[in-house]
Design a protein around this motif. Structure first.
Motif, PDB file in Angstrom:
ATOM      1  N   SER A   1      -4.836  49.212  21.382  1.00  0.00           N
ATOM      2  CA  SER A   1      -3.519  48.860  20.890  1.00  0.00           C
ATOM      3  C   SER A   1      -3.248  48.379  19.472  1.00  0.00           C
TER       4      SER A   1
ATOM      5  N   HIS B   1       4.505  51.890  23.564  1.00  0.00           N
ATOM      6  CA  HIS B   1       5.722  51.545  24.653  1.00  0.00           C
ATOM      7  C   HIS B   1       7.069  51.606  24.127  1.00  0.00           C
TER       8      HIS B   1
ATOM      9  N   ARG C   1       1.798  53.430  30.677  1.00  0.00           N
ATOM     10  CA  ARG C   1       0.362  53.345  29.985  1.00  0.00           C
ATOM     11  C   ARG C   1      -0.580  54.341  30.385  1.00  0.00           C
TER      12      ARG C   1
END
Length: 360
Positions: free
Chosen positions: A66, A96, A142
């Protein structure tokens, strides 16, 4: 002089997991060699088999990154250790789309992973739904993206940066939901299809990962959602756990992590028992017999019921203890109740001494 202790710790954790992945990969390749291809078997024993390579293909391991401290530390350790074991290493970052500029940050993560000489590296944009709340919906999106990426690239494993602190939070969240011992077992070191997801840092604390990034001058991104009190895990991280440590003293996180492992061992044993009990509790037509279910210990019986509900289409993430308790009353407290409605448009009812669980 060796690396900083934090760097040494994350590298050792990743090295151990890579050894496991490589061992599994070689074992799988050896099994394939011992199993004759159907076409070769049909050709008869007298026909010479085509030559097989002496070594299996080099496995690919992806890191889910991330840009935060945990996953950046993980990526750096993978980049360092993979070449030493002849393992290919790549990276995936999931956008996202929940914050302004998320696509820019994802591109920056791709650049950082590429600079570590990981290959392949890609950013995957997802659309987050609403089922189960924002945190659950983001997690589902995810993992769907990571599953697709692993299949697309033929990855043997995907590394996740969950730490001991994350494990402690997961245990407390499971305790708050009252979902039973499986929730208290937290996250497994290996999970997903064929153990695809590996979590090397479950025995390391969050500060070790952050320190490893600091001493290696790795830039990290601190997700504002992690400090947003609108999110349950954020409140637990910044208010709940500190309050517990203040009241009970240091060591709460370590104790919760140990609880997770002990609970997982117990839950695995009960799940095995329940799988055997499920087969024994069915009639010749495959229907669950209430009398046989009644004779089971409650912990085993409720596992059988949960498994049956999930097989009928009830989503695991939406199936809570209160749902299973209501179904259990059809066995232990039968008074002619109506059908029980479960998540996923699944209903459970008692008919002629049999428990029927199906989609309505």
């Amino acid at each position: 002089m060796g690396p900083h202790p934090a760097v040494a710790a994350i590298r050792l954790a990743v090295r151990r997991v890579l050894h496991d992945v490589l061992t599994d990969h070689i074992r799988s390749a050896d099994l394939s060699r011992r199993t004759p291809h159907p076409e070769l078997a049909e050709a008869g024993a007298g026909r010479q088999r085509a030559a097989l390579p002496e070594r299996p293909d080099t496995p690919l391991v992806l890191v889910a990154c991330s840009g935060g401290a945990d996953s950046m530390a993980l990526a750096s350790a993978l980049a360092f250790e993979a070449p030493k074991l002849s393992v290919r290493a790549g990276g995936i970052t999931v956008d996202h789309g929940l914050q302004d500029g998320s696509d820019t940050r994802a591109a920056e993560v791709v650049d950082r992973l590429t600079a570590m000489h990981l290959d392949p590296v890609e950013s995957v944009a997802v659309r987050v739904g609403h089922d189960g709340g924002p945190e659950a919906a983001a997690r589902d999106a995810r993992y769907a993206a990571l599953d697709a990426a692993a299949e697309r690239h033929g990855a043997a494993a995907v590394l996740l940066g969950h730490t001991r602190d994350d494990q402690a939070e997961t245990v407390l969240l499971g305790l708050a939901r009252g979902s039973g011992i499986r929730s208290l077992s937290g996250m497994a070191a290996a999970s997903g299809p064929a153990g695809r997801y590996r979590r090397p840092f479950l025995q390391l604390d969050r500060q070790t990962a952050r320190k490893a990034c600091l001493v290696q001058s790795l830039p990290v991104w601190d997700d504002p959602h992690n400090i947003d009190p609108a999110y349950t895990r954020s409140r637990l991280r910044h208010e709940g756990l500190p309050a517990l440590e203040k009241a009970l003293g240091k060591g709460v996180v370590e104790a919760l992590a140990r609880t997770a492992q002990l609970s997982r061992d117990d839950a695995d044993a009960l799940d095995t028992w329940a799988a055997q009990a499920d087969r024994a509790a069915r009639d010749d037509a495959g229907r669950l017999e209430c009398a046989k279910l009644y004779a089971l210990p409650p912990a085993v019986r409720r596992r059988v019921l949960r498994r049956a509900a999930m097989e009928a289409g009830s989503p695991a993430g939406s199936l809570f203890a209160r749902h299973i308790e209501e179904v259990d009353r059809l066995i232990t407290g039968w008074r002619g109740q109506r059908a029980i409605n479960l998540p996923g448009r699944v209903e459970a009812m008692r008919q002629g001494g049999r428990l029927v669980i199906r989609q309505s």
